[in-house]
Motif scaffolding. Structure first.
Motif, mmCIF file in Angstrom:
data_model
loop_
_atom_site.group_PDB
_atom_site.id
_atom_site.type_symbol
_atom_site.label_atom_id
_atom_site.label_comp_id
_atom_site.label_asym_id
_atom_site.label_seq_id
_atom_site.Cartn_x
_atom_site.Cartn_y
_atom_site.Cartn_z
ATOM 1 N N GLY A 72 0.813 -1.210 0.000
ATOM 2 C CA GLY A 72 0.000 0.000 0.000
ATOM 3 C C GLY A 72 0.844 1.256 0.000
ATOM 4 N N LEU A 118 -3.915 -2.413 4.111
ATOM 5 C CA LEU A 118 -4.195 -1.727 2.849
ATOM 6 C C LEU A 118 -5.079 -0.506 3.075
ATOM 7 N N LEU A 144 -3.049 2.575 1.285
ATOM 8 C CA LEU A 144 -3.677 2.927 0.017
ATOM 9 C C LEU A 144 -5.101 3.436 0.223
#
Length: 993
Positions: free
Chosen positions: A742, A789, A793
């Protein structure tokens, strides 16, 4: 079991069934700190969302509620858990059951909620009551979570609670982002972002409590007398710690009475970082308590040399935490708080000395608890509360937030001073320890005050403070590093003989922490990287002018570039480029930089005429402005460190900061080879050496470019993926892999190409672990991967949506170009990239002199320096091409030869990484060519795969007999070193001859 029996067991490294070993305590601290770090990232993300969603005025209400909630949450369990653990360990018949304590916890939670609502309404008005109720209701499920803590701690399972807390905090961040995007009201934001996730956490922790073994150790019998007895034991410690929580937050009342909402919001924003520091100090102190209790059996802690060393070392560690607060104050406020909270860094700097006092103060609290003198510590805190109230009434009401910041850490320093008096009076050694602690706190205060007054810049003050702290306490810091290792701390902390020397002081030398070949490689890589930063002229690397422009604008303003109404580059950078002729020299082999003294004087005169706004008057859409911001956030402190120098000095500091990522890249390659080749030192040296000495990896990593961080994250991602496949699916392994993946996507959009391989890795690891047969038994790794994640991200995607930026402008642009495409057309382009065009294929215009794979991929990987205009001679590339082809073929043949022993899941993962990157690059170039643009593909875009090239070289050399492999590795690395020096000479001839 007698006390002597318990001590002997602990000395042998065997804990009692209900005791904590030092190994477990260390693991608990590390797990809790990591979990708190994840939770802190969630808090940071939620703060950024809330500030931008509700504005500064409403955020003052929000921050006031959160501050009071933190106070109440701290008061929910100031001393119950340690007492329950002690009773379960030493006298289970006196310990109440978890169910018996539920009523106590619920009463405390309801009282805490009433205080939150009442105090908030009194301070911020009735309009804030609904927000206080929605946001403050989290204290009730939090009380139930704390009810499980003693039993989980007893079974060394507290890290599970911390992991669940990180997962639910991530869930709250996602819910908060969704609610903000939907335009929800402020109370709904508080409910979904905090209260609902805490309720979910309480349910999950209750499930863990039912499964923990120590729950079965409950002794039947009446519970009411046990609860009453326990509460009587808790009272002194509880009151003392409640007073700590009160006097560290009483400023809220006085601050709201003396300052406007804007100042209150800024101060409370800064104090959120101090609250996290207090939580971390509590974690450390709680882990130290069992060790101090065992040490008390053989020594008086207030006159004990080990305890004194611990206090001095903890104070030094706290001062280093203050260094971080000072150094990162401005970037933290700019990145998290945004422009509406500009100026909050001033208050964060003034609060920074809290790091040097809160850690030793809380450890001292547990020293007194272990001594059986909790009532004395209560008296210290009563004095501190009185002084705090008087000081706030006299100073904060008249001088405002500046006085409040100093009173906050000053009160804690008073408690530390009172608690140190017995140590000070004991003997000369005690007075030396006290003097060292006073000196450390004093220099920390001086650095903070000089920074706040503007006498020193934050980076300079932080650097100076770090040097002074290390010089003053170098032996104690070394002692502390040595002490955290289990075997040494165990023998010293539970020594059975009062007169035995403290083993912690016996020696603090440790074996070299790194393998010597790796250490040597890192030194060579650092030296070569530094050489490249000085040899390569300013802005003479691909897109370095754009990347540096991004760093400069962000560091100066806290904003990201991309505003079409603003200039592309600052007037300072434009003047420097014109004065050095860097723009004309880029890509033009015949153009020269301006080096004469007269050129320098002309530029200096022009630079002096620029206004003070010259470094910050850019912000336009330069070619790098569409990149994700993580690298530029990292590089901003290095830029700010050089604020007293000219632009070229600041560029050099940014370059040197970039070189540090080269070390991470090399270390990642070493670790990857260790997993692939079963920790064969020769194989690790060959793989990591090929990466460390590759000329293009060196060149790109020494420039102001996100590629250097990209190489590092990909190197770690490859290692973590292979490690997960080799060692099995675990929550920590899944979280680490997804965190790095990420983060790589937030460095550069190229990393999206690796996500399919990461998904394949997790899928294979899950299938191997039996997740298909028992999916519910493997929810933790899945949750950890999703949370990782989401916090990297996911937070970036939500932030881009909230601010109107594209997740990846490059991807969005490419996706929108040239609709007249087909799979057959794409395959035709790919063919022509690697092979000559056949008569029946559509010709793709290319600026490549021959075949693109030769002119762009191979030459670009081996060496195209400057703005790609500096090349080796043709025969050199022929040799390099032959070596590349030989390594590729022989490594594949080696895999086939050893196919029975090859882990094909690892091969599939690594192959998909390569395929994903190539597919992304080819599709991007294909779309651009179809849209009328020129070639996009460059060899440096393949450099994230450098660790795989190192593996291929290592695999090729394994065709040799075992006795000849070591000389072959040495010859290969020596050849790469010669090539690196030759590459430096090419750049020297190009620009300086």
């Amino acid at each position: 079991m007698t006390d002597q029996d318990q001590v002997e067991l602990l000395e042998a490294g065997v804990a009692e069934p209900a005791g904590l070993t030092v190994q477990t305590a260390t693991r608990t601290v590390v797990a809790q700190v990591l979990g708190r770090a994840v939770s802190l990232l969630a808090v940071v993300g939620s703060t950024a969302i809330v500030v931008r969603q509700i504005g500064v005025t409403s955020y003052a209400d929000w921050a006031t509620v959160l501050s009071i909630v933190a106070l109440m949450a701290f008061a929910l369990d100031p001393g119950i858990s340690p007492v329950v653990v002690r009773r379960l360990t030493q006298s289970p018949e006196e310990a109440p059951t978890a169910e018996a304590l539920v009523r106590v916890r619920l009463v405390l939670g309801l009282l805490a909620l009433a205080v939150v609502v009442g105090v908030t309404t009194a301070l911020r008005g009735t309009n804030s009551a609904l927000l206080a109720l929605a946001l403050g209701a989290q204290v009730i499920p939090r009380a139930l979570v704390l009810n499980a803590t003693p039993w989980l701690q007893l079974d060394h399972r507290l890290h599970r609670q911390t992991s669940l807390e990180a997962v639910t905090a991530s869930t709250g961040l996602i819910l908060l982002a969704i609610a903000a995007a939907a335009g929800a009201s402020t109370p709904v934001l508080g409910l979904l972002g905090f209260t609902v996730p805490t309720t979910l956490l309480a349910l999950l922790v209750r499930r863990e409590l039912r499964r923990t073994p120590s729950l079965a150790r409950a002794v039947p019998g009446p519970q009411r007398p046990r609860v009453a007895s326990m509460l009587r034991e808790v009272v002194p410690l509880a009151l003392a710690l409640v007073l700590v929580a009160v006097y560290t937050r009483t400023f809220v009342v006085f601050l709201n009475a003396s300052e406007d909402s804007d100042t209150v919001a800024k101060f409370l924003f800064a104090f959120q970082f101090i609250e996290q520091l207090i939580v971390g100090a509590g974690i450390v102190a709680g882990a130290v308590l069992p060790l101090l209790a065992h040490r008390r059996r053989s020594a008086d802690l207030l006159t004990d040399e080990v305890t004194r060393n611990l206090l001095a070392a903890i104070t030094a560690a706290g001062a280093l935490v203050s260094v971080l607060l000072i150094a990162l104050s401005a970037p933290l406020v700019k990145v998290i708080g945004g422009p509406s909270l500009a100026g909050a860094d001033h208050y964060l700097v003034l609060l920074a000395p809290m790091g040097a006092v809160i850690l030793p103060a809380l450890v001292l609290a547990y020293v007194y608890v272990a001594q059986g003198r909790a009532r004395s510590y209560l008296h210290f805190n009563i004095v501190a509360l009185a002084v705090n109230l008087i000081a706030n009434a006299a100073l904060t009401l008249t001088l405002g937030a500046n006085a409040s910041a100093r009173i906050s850490w000053g009160t804690e320093a008073l408690v530390m001073t009172l608690a140190m008096l017995p140590i000070l009076r004991a003997d000369v050694a005690g007075r030396r320890t006290a003097a060292l602690m006073v000196a450390l706190v004093s220099v920390t205060v001086a650095a903070a005050e000089l920074t706040a007054a503007g006498v020193l810049s934050a980076p300079i003050a932080a650097l100076g403070l770090a040097v002074v702290v290390v010089v003053l306490a170098r032996s104690r810091l070394a002692w502390l590093l040595d002490a955290v290792l289990p075997e040494r701390f165990l023998t010293s902390a539970v020594s059975a003989h009062p007169n035995s020397p403290p083993a912690l002081d016996a020696r603090f030398g440790r074996p070299w922490p790194l393998p010597r070949p790796l250490a040597g490689l890192l030194v060579v890589a650092l030296a070569l990287g530094a050489a490249w930063t000085f040899v390569t002229p300013a802005l003479q690397a691909p897109d370095e002018n754009s990347h540096f422009g991004f760093v400069q604008y962000f560091a100066e303003t806290g904003h990201l570039p991309g505003d079409p109404t603003r200039p592309v580059f600052s007037s300072e950078q434009t003047t420097a480029s014109a004065g050095s002729n860097s723009d004309q020299a880029a890509s033009q082999i015949t153009a020269r930089m301006f080096w004469t003294k007269a050129d320098y004087e002309r530029w200096k005169a022009a630079d002096r005429r620029l206004p003070d706004t010259a470094p910050s008057d850019a912000g336009g859409p330069n070619p790098a402005s569409s990149n994700p911001p993580l690298y530029y956030i990292y590089a901003a402190p290095a830029y700010l460190l050089g604020k007293g120098t000219d632009l070229f000095g600041r560029l050099e500091l940014v370059r040197l900061a970039s070189v540090l990522w080269l070390l991470v890249t090399v270390a990642g390659a070493w670790l990857l080879a260790g997993e692939v080749f079963a920790r064969d030192r020769g194989a690790q040296l060959c793989t990591a050496g090929a990466v460390a000495l590759a000329p293009m990896v060196q060149f790109v990593s020494s420039t102001a470019s996100p590629d250097t961080m990209l190489f590092a994250t990909w190197s770690l991602m490859l290692w973590l993926g292979v490690r997960l496949l080799k060692r099995g699916l675990t929550p920590a392994g899944a979280a680490a892999l997804c965190t790095v993946a990420g983060a790589a996507c937030v460095v550069k959009a190229t990393s999206y190409a690796a996500l399919p391989a990461v998904a394949l890795c997790l899928l294979i690891a899950g299938l191997r672990a039996g997740a298909l047969r028992r999916p519910l038994a493997h929810w933790r790794p899945i949750a950890a991967a999703v949370a990782a994640l989401a916090l990297t991200l996911g937070v970036y995607v939500v932030w881009t949506r909230a601010t109107g930026r594209a997740v990846s402008t490059q991807v969005a642009t490419v996706g929108g170009q040239a609709s007249d495409s087909s799979l057959r057309d794409l395959l035709s382009y790919v063919w022509q990239f690697y092979l000559p065009r056949t008569p029946w294929q559509t010709d793709y215009p290319s600026i490549a002199p021959t075949i693109p794979v030769w002119d762009y991929a191979l030459k670009g990987v081996w060496g195209t320096f400057g703005w790609t205009e500096i090349l080796f001679s043709g025969p050199v590339y022929l040799v390099m091409g032959a070596i590349t082809l030989a390594c590729g073929v022989l490594s594949f043949l080696g895999l086939w030869r050893d196919r029975r022993g090859v882990d094909w899941a690892v091969v599939a993962f690594l192959a998909l990484v390569v395929i994903g990157l190539l597919a992304g690059l080819h599709y991007t170039e294909y779309r651009q060519l179809k849209g009328g643009a020129s070639n996009f593909f460059q060899g440096r875009y393949l450099l994230p795969l450098a660790p795989l090239a190192g593996l291929a070289l290592t695999r090729t050399l394994r065709w040799l007999p075992s006795g000849r492999q070591a000389p072959a590795i040495a010859i290969s690395l020596a050849a790469l070193l010669v090539l690196d020096v030759f590459s430096l000479s090419l750049v020297l001839v190009r620009f300086y001859a």
